[in-house]
Design a protein around this motif. Structure first.
Motif, PDB file in Angstrom:
ATOM      1  N   ASP A  85       0.818  -1.213   0.000  1.00  0.00           N
ATOM      2  CA  ASP A  85       0.000   0.000   0.000  1.00  0.00           C
ATOM      3  C   ASP A  85       0.855   1.268   0.000  1.00  0.00           C
ATOM      4  O   ASP A  85       0.445   2.312  -0.520  1.00  0.00           O
ATOM      5  CB  ASP A  85      -0.992   0.007   1.173  1.00  0.00           C
ATOM      6  N   GLN A  86       2.076   1.195   0.537  1.00  0.00           N
ATOM      7  CA  GLN A  86       2.974   2.348   0.509  1.00  0.00           C
ATOM      8  C   GLN A  86       3.484   2.603  -0.910  1.00  0.00           C
ATOM      9  O   GLN A  86       3.599   3.749  -1.343  1.00  0.00           O
ATOM     10  CB  GLN A  86       4.139   2.131   1.475  1.00  0.00           C
ATOM     11  N   ALA A  91      -1.278   4.395   1.588  1.00  0.00           N
ATOM     12  CA  ALA A  91      -1.171   3.977   2.989  1.00  0.00           C
ATOM     13  C   ALA A  91      -1.856   4.961   3.930  1.00  0.00           C
ATOM     14  O   ALA A  91      -2.569   4.550   4.870  1.00  0.00           O
ATOM     15  CB  ALA A  91       0.307   3.815   3.371  1.00  0.00           C
ATOM     16  N   GLU A  92      -1.690   6.256   3.711  1.00  0.00           N
ATOM     17  CA  GLU A  92      -2.297   7.252   4.598  1.00  0.00           C
ATOM     18  C   GLU A  92      -3.818   7.214   4.510  1.00  0.00           C
ATOM     19  O   GLU A  92      -4.513   7.313   5.527  1.00  0.00           O
ATOM     20  CB  GLU A  92      -1.785   8.648   4.249  1.00  0.00           C
ATOM     21  N   ARG A  94      -5.631   4.622   3.675  1.00  0.00           N
ATOM     22  CA  ARG A  94      -6.077   3.387   4.328  1.00  0.00           C
ATOM     23  C   ARG A  94      -6.128   3.571   5.844  1.00  0.00           C
ATOM     24  O   ARG A  94      -7.081   3.147   6.512  1.00  0.00           O
ATOM     25  CB  ARG A  94      -5.140   2.231   4.012  1.00  0.00           C
ATOM     26  N   ALA A  95      -5.085   4.210   6.382  1.00  0.00           N
ATOM     27  CA  ALA A  95      -5.048   4.424   7.835  1.00  0.00           C
ATOM     28  C   ALA A  95      -6.192   5.329   8.280  1.00  0.00           C
ATOM     29  O   ALA A  95      -6.828   5.084   9.326  1.00  0.00           O
ATOM     30  CB  ALA A  95      -3.701   5.036   8.226  1.00  0.00           C
ATOM     31  N   ASP A  98      -9.394   3.283   8.202  1.00  0.00           N
ATOM     32  CA  ASP A  98      -9.452   2.386   9.365  1.00  0.00           C
ATOM     33  C   ASP A  98      -9.851   3.165  10.622  1.00  0.00           C
ATOM     34  O   ASP A  98     -10.645   2.670  11.449  1.00  0.00           O
ATOM     35  CB  ASP A  98      -8.087   1.721   9.582  1.00  0.00           C
ATOM     36  N   ALA A  99      -9.306   4.375  10.763  1.00  0.00           N
ATOM     37  CA  ALA A  99      -9.629   5.183  11.943  1.00  0.00           C
ATOM     38  C   ALA A  99     -11.100   5.558  11.969  1.00  0.00           C
ATOM     39  O   ALA A  99     -11.769   5.467  13.019  1.00  0.00           O
ATOM     40  CB  ALA A  99      -8.761   6.446  11.961  1.00  0.00           C
ATOM     41  N   HIS A 109      -8.921  13.095   9.431  1.00  0.00           N
ATOM     42  CA  HIS A 109      -9.077  11.824   8.709  1.00  0.00           C
ATOM     43  C   HIS A 109      -9.912  12.031   7.445  1.00  0.00           C
ATOM     44  O   HIS A 109      -9.580  11.500   6.372  1.00  0.00           O
ATOM     45  CB  HIS A 109      -9.737  10.779   9.605  1.00  0.00           C
ATOM     46  N   GLU A 120      -9.334   1.357  -1.405  1.00  0.00           N
ATOM     47  CA  GLU A 120      -8.880  -0.021  -1.255  1.00  0.00           C
ATOM     48  C   GLU A 120      -9.431  -0.909  -2.358  1.00  0.00           C
ATOM     49  O   GLU A 120      -8.701  -1.728  -2.932  1.00  0.00           O
ATOM     50  CB  GLU A 120      -9.289  -0.572   0.112  1.00  0.00           C
ATOM     51  N   ASP A 138      -0.843  -5.537   2.342  1.00  0.00           N
ATOM     52  CA  ASP A 138       0.039  -5.455   3.504  1.00  0.00           C
ATOM     53  C   ASP A 138       1.351  -6.216   3.324  1.00  0.00           C
ATOM     54  O   ASP A 138       2.196  -6.211   4.212  1.00  0.00           O
ATOM     55  CB  ASP A 138      -0.676  -5.991   4.745  1.00  0.00           C
TER      56      ASP A 138
END
Length: 541
Positions: A85-86, A91-92, A94-95, A98-99, A109, A120, A138
């Motif tokens: 994902d990076q 990646a950011e 996705r994070a 998730d949050a 966010h 995704e 991942d």
């Protein structure tokens, strides 16, 4: 994706770090559609791609790109510690997703996510479209093969939806399955695509060919077969023009010689008339001067015609392509039939999958080593070459062995080509080394160029010259040898290898090339060495 995306290069000039000129005043423009950029090794294809991508800065001229740009370089290097994902650049987001899904509804966010709530799903779809659906988001890059990394980098580019896509030898290191995924991307492309490649099947998918030669681009409509047909017609016409020009030069030379004979005859006749005094001196003088002027004009006229004919011949000869060929003369490499050259028995390389089974290579066999990306072909070749020690089992050659690595990283970049080869042949004089290099198309000043300035194909030739220096190996290991070559060199390499009389093991996904070098046994590596066929390799089986 913008359908009016375009690349324009105006009066582009660029020199290599050693001062060698690559382009001077090049004008180049490409718009929507698929364009194949071809040319001899060292002509500047990758340099042009890097100039367009902004990785290099021209000494003069301008480069402009309309529409977003994506660039897949010839050599893809990714940090092995990164996650998928990076690399994809998500990646950011996705994070942040998730949050939010965990109940954290802070504004930052939502700012990170923007409108990209399905990032995704789009990313997984992009991976799946390139045959990477099994790796997930991942996974670490270090767990992926070189071919998978190339496709991952391409997936990252496609997610950005660029209007202009630059591909530099994209099928290097890709197995048959991965190549088909790449071909699907090319077939579906609706923006502007510029691809440098020696892959015939890929170049059969383009709409036009840009032939870069001596700093200028010649355009041909249609795909590679159409280009080759047009070029064949063009070259036959050029050869006919040369023959006609040669005939004209010969005719003009004969007429000039005839003019000289006529002038000499007139001089002798005039002298005879003068000596016999058959006419008054004034009359004879007038006639002599008139004859000399007339003959002189006649001679000058024919000399001018000859010069013009020779100029036309020079122009005609310049239009005929006389590309030189690599020549390999190694009579000392002969291996007699039945002689054991290599023995493999359950070797376990220090990385890559272990190999079960045995293999004995005898005599001047020519073996194709095939298999999916990550099957361990390079690890096996490096183990046979002695660069890696097997953890267990045997992988021992019984004769002098030479290994041409995929990355061509055995040259000292700070040293010249001639110094690199001299280092591998310390018993040879510099003149002998230069004579050998001339057979690999490094003549005169070209042999003095630093290795760091060489193109991929030039680097291949220099490495091959060093590899085949005294003592010449009787077992030759080649790892994806066509990766860095232009189309003409791929066609000529089989002719060069035909003179090699030792045993040959070639790891390659390029089935037409393998067929052209007289492979006697096809092997597939998938945990053990299995006999296979070219048809099965093409199908990715």
């Amino acid at each position: 994706m913008s359908t009016d995306a375009r690349v324009s290069c105006v009066s582009l000039s660029f020199r290599r770090p050693d001062g060698g000129e690559v382009f001077s005043g090049l004008d180049f423009s490409v718009g929507p559609g698929r364009t194949g950029l071809i040319g001899l090794n060292g002509c500047g294809k990758s340099t042009l791609i890097r100039l367009i991508a902004g990785e290099l800065t021209p000494q003069a001229g301008t480069v402009s790109v309309r529409g977003g740009l994506g660039h897949l370089p010839q050599t893809v290097v990714l940090d092995t510690a990164l996650r998928v994902d990076q690399v994809l650049g998500i990646a950011e987001r996705r994070a942040a997703l998730d949050a939010v899904e965990s109940g954290d509804v802070r504004a930052e966010h939502f700012a990170v996510i923007g409108d990209d709530w399905d990032v995704e799903e789009r990313s997984l779809a992009a991976l799946d479209g390139l045959g990477l659906g099994h790796i997930g988001l991942d996974r670490a890059v270090g767990e992926m093969s070189g071919g998978e990394c190339v496709l991952l980098r391409l997936a990252a580019l496609l997610l950005r939806d660029p209007g202009v896509l630059l591909l530099d030898e994209p099928t290097n290191n890709l197995d048959a399955y991965a190549r088909r995924r790449l071909y699907d991307v090319v077939d579906a492309w609706t923006g502007t695509l510029l691809v440098v490649s020696h892959d015939r099947e890929l170049l059969e998918r383009v709409d036009r060919i840009a032939d870069l030669r001596e700093g200028e681009v010649t355009w041909y409509g249609g795909n590679l077969p159409a280009y080759e047909e047009a070029l064949a017609v063009e070259q036959e016409a050029a050869r006919r023009t040369v023959r006609a020009a040669e005939s004209d030069v010969q005719r003009q030379r004969r007429e000039l010689a005839s003019a000289h004979v006529t002038l000499a005859r007139r001089r002798r006749y005039g002298q005879k008339m003068w000596d016999t005094k058959r006419e008054p001196k004034v009359v004879m003088g007038q006639r002599r001067r008139a004859a000399q002027v007339s003959a002189g004009k006649h001679r000058v006229l024919h000399a001018e015609r000859l010069a013009a004919a020779e100029e036309r011949l020079g122009e005609a000869e310049a239009a005929v392509r006389q590309d030189e060929e690599i020549r390999i003369e190694l009579p000392g490499t002969r291996v007699h039939p039945g002689t054991e050259v290599l023995l493999l028995r359950d070797p376990v390389p220090p990385y890559g999958p272990p190999l079960r089974g045995e293999l004995t290579v005898r005599g001047p066999e020519r073996i194709a080593l095939t298999g999916r990306n990550g099957a361990g072909k390079t690890a096996l070749l490096r183990t046979v070459a002695g660069e890696l020690s097997p953890l267990s089992g045997e992988a021992g050659p019984l004769v002098a062995t030479g290994y041409l690595p995929q990355r061509l990283d055995v040259l000292d970049d700070d040293a010249s080509v001639v110094r690199n080869v001299a280092r591998a042949a310390p018993e040879r004089t510099e003149n002998a080394v230069r004579a050998r290099l001339a057979r690999f198309l490094f003549k005169g000043a070209a042999a003095d160029r630093p290795a760091s300035t060489l193109s991929g194909g030039e680097r291949f030739r220099a490495t091959l010259a060093m590899l085949l220096a005294d003592p010449a190996p009787r077992l030759l290991l080649l790892d994806e040898p066509t990766n860095s070559l232009d189309l003409a060199s791929v066609r000529r390499l089989p002719e060069a290898l035909a003179a090699y009389e030792g045993a040959l093991i070639v790891a390659s996904h390029d089935v037409p090339f393998l067929e052209s070098i007289g492979i006697t046994r096809w092997l597939r590596l998938d945990g053990e060495l299995r006999d296979t066929t070219p048809e099965a390799v093409r199908a990715g089986r």
